[in-house]
Design an enzyme around this catalytic site. Structure first.
Site, PDB file in Angstrom:
ATOM      1  N   MET A  89       2.134  -8.504  -6.023  1.00 64.00           N
ATOM      2  CA  MET A  89       1.437  -7.813  -5.709  1.00 64.00           C
ATOM      3  C   MET A  89       0.371  -7.965  -6.433  1.00 64.00           C
ATOM      4  O   MET A  89      -0.641  -7.680  -7.399  1.00 64.00           O
ATOM      5  CB  MET A  89       1.945  -6.427  -6.413  1.00 64.00           C
ATOM      6  N   HIS A 108       4.347  -6.963   5.292  1.00 62.98           N
ATOM      7  CA  HIS A 108       3.657  -6.203   5.237  1.00 62.98           C
ATOM      8  C   HIS A 108       3.840  -4.816   5.430  1.00 62.98           C
ATOM      9  O   HIS A 108       4.698  -5.041   7.053  1.00 62.98           O
ATOM     10  CB  HIS A 108       2.039  -5.678   5.554  1.00 62.98           C
TER      11      HIS A 108
HETATM   12  C1  GRF Z   1       8.291  -4.578  -0.192  1.00 57.21           C
HETATM   13  O1  GRF Z   1       8.620  -3.550   1.064  1.00 57.21           O
HETATM   14  C2  GRF Z   1       7.177  -5.196   0.840  1.00 57.21           C
HETATM   15  O2  GRF Z   1       6.629  -4.565   2.502  1.00 57.21           O
HETATM   16  C3  GRF Z   1       6.127  -4.792   0.003  1.00 57.21           C
HETATM   17  O3  GRF Z   1       6.816  -5.035  -1.286  1.00 57.21           O
HETATM   18  C4  GRF Z   1       8.393  -4.774  -1.113  1.00 57.21           C
HETATM   19  C5  GRF Z   1       8.782  -5.460  -1.519  1.00 57.21           C
HETATM   20  O4  GRF Z   1       9.647  -5.221  -1.792  1.00 57.21           O
HETATM   21  N1  GRF Z   1       4.904  -6.090  -0.103  1.00 57.21           N
HETATM   22  P1  GRF Z   1      11.276  -6.397  -2.634  1.00 57.21           P
HETATM   23  O5  GRF Z   1      10.676  -7.283  -3.684  1.00 57.21           O
HETATM   24  O6  GRF Z   1      10.647  -7.465  -1.497  1.00 57.21           O
HETATM   25  O7  GRF Z   1      12.329  -5.678  -2.726  1.00 57.21           O
END
Ligand code: GRF
Length: 202
Positions: A89, A108
């Site tokens: 993030m 995404h």
């Molecule tokens: C997912 O929903 C992805 O689309 C977004 O962040 C989330 C990641 O989830 N970029 P995780 O940490 O892989 O469970």
């Protein structure tokens, strides 16, 4: 192909990628998992799989450039050839993105170019679309705008909430990201200098 996965949280996409590279047919191995946040579940998943981990805590750096520079150093130290942003993030700086151009993928939770940015699932619900999905793309300097490698469509049900839709999209992500990793990790799909993917590569 030596792969690093960058995470910020739960790591369910990381889990899917770890399962993919264990297949004998896989052209990739995950040699490093980096989180910008300490103590997240994704780090436990990596350690349980015997993969080395690092925490590069963005709060400890005075600038994005210094944060990215530290990440880059870890990637070089481990001879990483492909970076997968799996729920990472942080926005990465131009110089870092340019250096890893064609060697960095992001997932995404929408069918880009629709619904860029945060809470893409909620944007889709509020837009009243009946189909959304997920996108794996090469990371470009413009956020959520790089060449698309794999997409998977996901229906929106009339009963859907943000949570039920996000869960269905995540299941699609766990198929799309491993597929994209193999396409790029095997060299089947490459990013051209013009920022596009050769159509005949599919
Ligand atoms: C997912 O929903 C992805 O689309 C977004 O962040 C989330 C990641 O989830 N970029 P995780 O940490 O892989 O469970």
């Amino acid at each position: 192909t030596r792969v690093a996965v960058l995470i910020s949280g739960t790591g369910t996409n990381l889990q899917a990628l770890m399962e993919q590279v264990k297949k004998p047919s896989s052209s990739a191995e995950i040699v490093m998992v980096i989180s910008n946040r300490p103590g997240v579940m994704g780090l436990k998943r990596a350690s349980m799989a015997g993969i080395q981990t690092r925490v590069v805590d963005h709060k400890l750096y005075g600038s994005r450039a210094e944060f990215d520079g530290t990440i880059d150093k870890v990637l070089e130290e481990f001879g990483v050839e492909l970076v997968c942003l799996a729920g990472f993030m942080r926005i990465l700086t131009g110089p870092f993105v340019r250096k890893w151009s064609g060697k960095m993928l992001n997932i995404h939770p929408s069918l880009l170019p629709s619904f860029k940015g945060v809470n893409a699932q909620k944007q889709a619900l509020q837009a009243g679309v009946r189909v959304t999905g997920c996108t794996v793309h090469f990371v470009a300097e413009e956020v959520d705008a790089g060449a698309i490698v794999v997409q998977e469509a996901v229906p929106i049900l009339v009963t859907d909430t943000e949570d039920s839709l996000s869960e269905r999209i995540r299941e699609a992500e766990h198929r799309a990201f491993p597929a994209a990793l193999e396409l790029v990790g095997s060299g089947a799909v490459k990013l051209r200098d013009d920022g596009r993917i050769d159509p005949e590569q599919y």
